[in-house]
Design a protein around this motif. Structure first.
Motif, PDB file in Angstrom:
ATOM      1  N   ASN A  65       7.477 -53.775  49.392  1.00  0.00           N
ATOM      2  CA  ASN A  65       7.049 -55.909  50.322  1.00  0.00           C
ATOM      3  C   ASN A  65       6.740 -55.410  51.262  1.00  0.00           C
ATOM      4  O   ASN A  65       6.364 -56.154  52.490  1.00  0.00           O
ATOM      5  N   PRO A  66       5.104 -55.777  50.715  1.00  0.00           N
ATOM      6  CA  PRO A  66       3.848 -54.981  51.847  1.00  0.00           C
ATOM      7  C   PRO A  66       3.446 -56.554  51.950  1.00  0.00           C
ATOM      8  O   PRO A  66       3.516 -57.550  51.806  1.00  0.00           O
ATOM      9  N   GLU A  67       2.791 -56.678  53.586  1.00  0.00           N
ATOM     10  CA  GLU A  67       2.718 -57.589  53.951  1.00  0.00           C
ATOM     11  C   GLU A  67       1.090 -57.771  54.091  1.00  0.00           C
ATOM     12  O   GLU A  67       0.434 -57.165  52.800  1.00  0.00           O
ATOM     13  N   ARG A  68       0.622 -58.852  53.090  1.00  0.00           N
ATOM     14  CA  ARG A  68      -0.384 -59.261  53.120  1.00  0.00           C
ATOM     15  C   ARG A  68      -1.555 -60.555  54.123  1.00  0.00           C
ATOM     16  O   ARG A  68       0.024 -61.709  54.366  1.00  0.00           O
ATOM     17  N   ILE A  69      -2.894 -60.415  53.403  1.00  0.00           N
ATOM     18  CA  ILE A  69      -2.949 -61.478  54.880  1.00  0.00           C
ATOM     19  C   ILE A  69      -4.076 -62.040  53.452  1.00  0.00           C
ATOM     20  O   ILE A  69      -4.936 -62.026  52.924  1.00  0.00           O
ATOM     21  N   GLN A  70      -3.698 -63.522  54.236  1.00  0.00           N
ATOM     22  CA  GLN A  70      -4.707 -64.346  52.595  1.00  0.00           C
ATOM     23  C   GLN A  70      -6.183 -64.420  53.311  1.00  0.00           C
ATOM     24  O   GLN A  70      -6.962 -64.774  54.681  1.00  0.00           O
ATOM     25  N   GLU A  71      -7.098 -64.234  52.146  1.00  0.00           N
ATOM     26  CA  GLU A  71      -8.328 -64.312  52.033  1.00  0.00           C
ATOM     27  C   GLU A  71      -9.020 -65.176  52.558  1.00  0.00           C
ATOM     28  O   GLU A  71      -9.948 -65.238  53.469  1.00  0.00           O
ATOM     29  N   GLU A  72      -8.832 -66.422  52.407  1.00  0.00           N
ATOM     30  CA  GLU A  72      -9.492 -67.895  53.720  1.00  0.00           C
ATOM     31  C   GLU A  72      -8.418 -68.678  54.054  1.00  0.00           C
ATOM     32  O   GLU A  72      -7.335 -68.444  53.623  1.00  0.00           O
ATOM     33  N   ASP A  73      -8.624 -69.306  54.704  1.00  0.00           N
ATOM     34  CA  ASP A  73      -7.690 -70.442  56.200  1.00  0.00           C
ATOM     35  C   ASP A  73      -7.706 -72.155  55.278  1.00  0.00           C
ATOM     36  O   ASP A  73      -7.195 -72.438  55.797  1.00  0.00           O
ATOM     37  N   ILE A 178      14.462 -75.479  47.971  1.00  0.00           N
ATOM     38  CA  ILE A 178      13.846 -76.686  48.408  1.00  0.00           C
ATOM     39  C   ILE A 178      13.297 -76.359  49.912  1.00  0.00           C
ATOM     40  O   ILE A 178      14.123 -76.135  50.891  1.00  0.00           O
ATOM     41  N   GLY A 179      12.634 -77.110  50.418  1.00  0.00           N
ATOM     42  CA  GLY A 179      11.729 -76.769  51.351  1.00  0.00           C
ATOM     43  C   GLY A 179      10.008 -76.995  51.854  1.00  0.00           C
ATOM     44  O   GLY A 179       9.843 -77.040  50.451  1.00  0.00           O
ATOM     45  N   SER A 180      10.039 -76.521  52.487  1.00  0.00           N
ATOM     46  CA  SER A 180       8.526 -76.899  52.659  1.00  0.00           C
ATOM     47  C   SER A 180       8.639 -75.169  53.376  1.00  0.00           C
ATOM     48  O   SER A 180       8.865 -73.908  53.977  1.00  0.00           O
ATOM     49  N   PHE A 181       6.279 -74.995  52.571  1.00  0.00           N
ATOM     50  CA  PHE A 181       6.402 -73.445  52.918  1.00  0.00           C
ATOM     51  C   PHE A 181       5.038 -73.019  53.133  1.00  0.00           C
ATOM     52  O   PHE A 181       4.568 -74.257  52.991  1.00  0.00           O
ATOM     53  N   LYS A 182       5.097 -72.207  54.305  1.00  0.00           N
ATOM     54  CA  LYS A 182       2.931 -72.677  54.589  1.00  0.00           C
ATOM     55  C   LYS A 182       2.749 -71.378  53.255  1.00  0.00           C
ATOM     56  O   LYS A 182       3.031 -70.955  52.071  1.00  0.00           O
ATOM     57  N   ALA A 183       1.038 -71.198  53.286  1.00  0.00           N
ATOM     58  CA  ALA A 183       0.427 -70.654  51.801  1.00  0.00           C
ATOM     59  C   ALA A 183       0.602 -69.406  52.218  1.00  0.00           C
ATOM     60  O   ALA A 183       0.928 -68.526  53.794  1.00  0.00           O
ATOM     61  N   GLY A 184       1.360 -68.852  51.529  1.00  0.00           N
ATOM     62  CA  GLY A 184       1.545 -66.915  51.770  1.00  0.00           C
ATOM     63  C   GLY A 184       2.554 -66.948  51.537  1.00  0.00           C
ATOM     64  O   GLY A 184       3.098 -65.487  51.957  1.00  0.00           O
ATOM     65  N   GLU A 185       3.709 -67.538  52.443  1.00  0.00           N
ATOM     66  CA  GLU A 185       5.244 -67.460  52.594  1.00  0.00           C
ATOM     67  C   GLU A 185       5.672 -67.015  51.134  1.00  0.00           C
ATOM     68  O   GLU A 185       5.862 -67.691  50.443  1.00  0.00           O
ATOM     69  N   ARG A 186       6.548 -66.135  51.835  1.00  0.00           N
ATOM     70  CA  ARG A 186       6.872 -65.512  50.859  1.00  0.00           C
ATOM     71  C   ARG A 186       9.047 -66.740  50.193  1.00  0.00           C
ATOM     72  O   ARG A 186       9.178 -67.008  51.094  1.00  0.00           O
ATOM     73  N   LEU A 187       8.978 -66.704  48.992  1.00  0.00           N
ATOM     74  CA  LEU A 187      10.357 -67.506  48.651  1.00  0.00           C
ATOM     75  C   LEU A 187      10.904 -66.919  48.091  1.00  0.00           C
ATOM     76  O   LEU A 187      11.913 -67.622  47.145  1.00  0.00           O
ATOM     77  N   LYS A 214      -3.363 -59.897  43.519  1.00  0.00           N
ATOM     78  CA  LYS A 214      -2.573 -59.508  44.756  1.00  0.00           C
ATOM     79  C   LYS A 214      -1.778 -61.011  45.146  1.00  0.00           C
ATOM     80  O   LYS A 214      -2.447 -61.882  45.830  1.00  0.00           O
ATOM     81  N   ALA A 215      -0.993 -61.101  45.081  1.00  0.00           N
ATOM     82  CA  ALA A 215       0.535 -62.396  46.103  1.00  0.00           C
ATOM     83  C   ALA A 215      -0.182 -62.460  47.118  1.00  0.00           C
ATOM     84  O   ALA A 215      -0.189 -61.472  48.062  1.00  0.00           O
ATOM     85  N   GLY A 216      -0.592 -63.696  47.535  1.00  0.00           N
ATOM     86  CA  GLY A 216      -0.505 -64.430  48.833  1.00  0.00           C
ATOM     87  C   GLY A 216      -2.519 -64.123  49.440  1.00  0.00           C
ATOM     88  O   GLY A 216      -2.451 -64.123  50.596  1.00  0.00           O
ATOM     89  N   MET A 217      -3.022 -63.069  48.885  1.00  0.00           N
ATOM     90  CA  MET A 217      -4.395 -62.523  49.372  1.00  0.00           C
ATOM     91  C   MET A 217      -5.258 -63.206  48.337  1.00  0.00           C
ATOM     92  O   MET A 217      -6.712 -63.675  48.364  1.00  0.00           O
ATOM     93  N   SER A 218      -4.791 -63.100  46.664  1.00  0.00           N
ATOM     94  CA  SER A 218      -6.381 -63.102  46.028  1.00  0.00           C
ATOM     95  C   SER A 218      -6.104 -65.475  46.075  1.00  0.00           C
ATOM     96  O   SER A 218      -5.693 -65.631  45.479  1.00  0.00           O
TER      97      SER A 218
END
Length: 231
Positions: A65-73, A178-187, A214-218
């Motif tokens: 379960n690696p940490e991922r950083i989104q390429e763009e905001d 059901i709920g709100s999620f940020k981009a790249g957040e694990r669901l 790659k999830a949360g990055m690409s």
């Protein structure tokens, strides 16, 4: 006051089930412990212990379960919800008579299984279709596979995310239905299978067939900018 307290309590409950703080996703802990015990038994009996050790390492690796950083905001940016290979980018017709752009990602057994939100969004509905756990390469996979369909709403558009379980999946795990999620957040978590995103036709897609993501990055693409959008 009571509604705010309830909302915060639900958020805490969801986060306690989230796998964001574990190096190994908790969905695999039972399998990892089992394979490790089998390895110890085989070692004690001197019975092909190296084979069972490799099985233990493979199981451990498949639940990482690696940490991922989104390429763009950019808020219009759509990131990959799952690790895998792009197997389809096409325009399809929906049952209501409308059309959508479909982007399909197929995961192999050893890709990271953590599912992530493709953009900042709210899941407003989840529909379950009970089916078979079968190979995603099968021509009957889209018709017979076990799947869940999410209807999601972002600030700029509504999308659908269809998660289908493959042969090696025991189930499709969701941290919060059901709920709100940020981009790249694990669901959620999917051991094997594919994810299809149904996007507006004016989405700018940035991937092609056979691209590895790659999830949360690409970055898969961008929702169209409208005049009312703040760039």
């Amino acid at each position: 006051m009571s509604q705010k307290f309830l909302k915060n309590s639900l958020t805490v409950m969801r986060n306690t089930y989230d796998t964001s703080t574990q190096i190994i996703a908790k969905e695999g802990w039972n399998q990892i412990v089992f394979t490790f015990m089998v390895f110890l038994l085989s070692y004690a009996l001197s019975f092909f212990s190296w084979i069972f050790f490799l099985i233990f390492i493979a199981t451990l690796y498949s639940y990482r379960n690696p940490e991922r950083i989104q390429e763009e905001d950019d808020e219009h940016c759509i990131v990959a919800p799952m690790d895998g290979i792009i197997t389809d980018v096409s325009k399809i017709g929906l049952r209501d008579g409308s059309e959508a752009l479909r982007v399909v990602i197929r995961k192999s057994f050893f890709d990271v299984g953590v599912l992530r939100s493709p953009l900042s969004m709210e899941i407003v509905d989840v529909k379950k279709r009970f089916g078979l756990f079968m190979a995603s390469s099968s021509p009957l996979f889209s018709r017979l596979s076990d799947r869940k369909t999410f209807t999601c709403k972002s600030k700029f558009a509504s999308i659908k995310m269809v998660i289908s379980a493959g042969l090696w999946s025991q189930k499709i795990t969701l941290f919060s239905k059901i709920g709100s999620f940020k981009a790249g957040e694990r669901l959620g978590f999917l051991r094997d299978g594919e994810v299809a995103l149904l996007l507006p036709l004016d989405t700018r897609v940035k991937v092609s067939l056979n691209d590895e993501v790659k999830a949360g990055m690409s970055v898969l693409g961008y929702l169209a900018y409208k005049d009312k959008d703040v760039k």
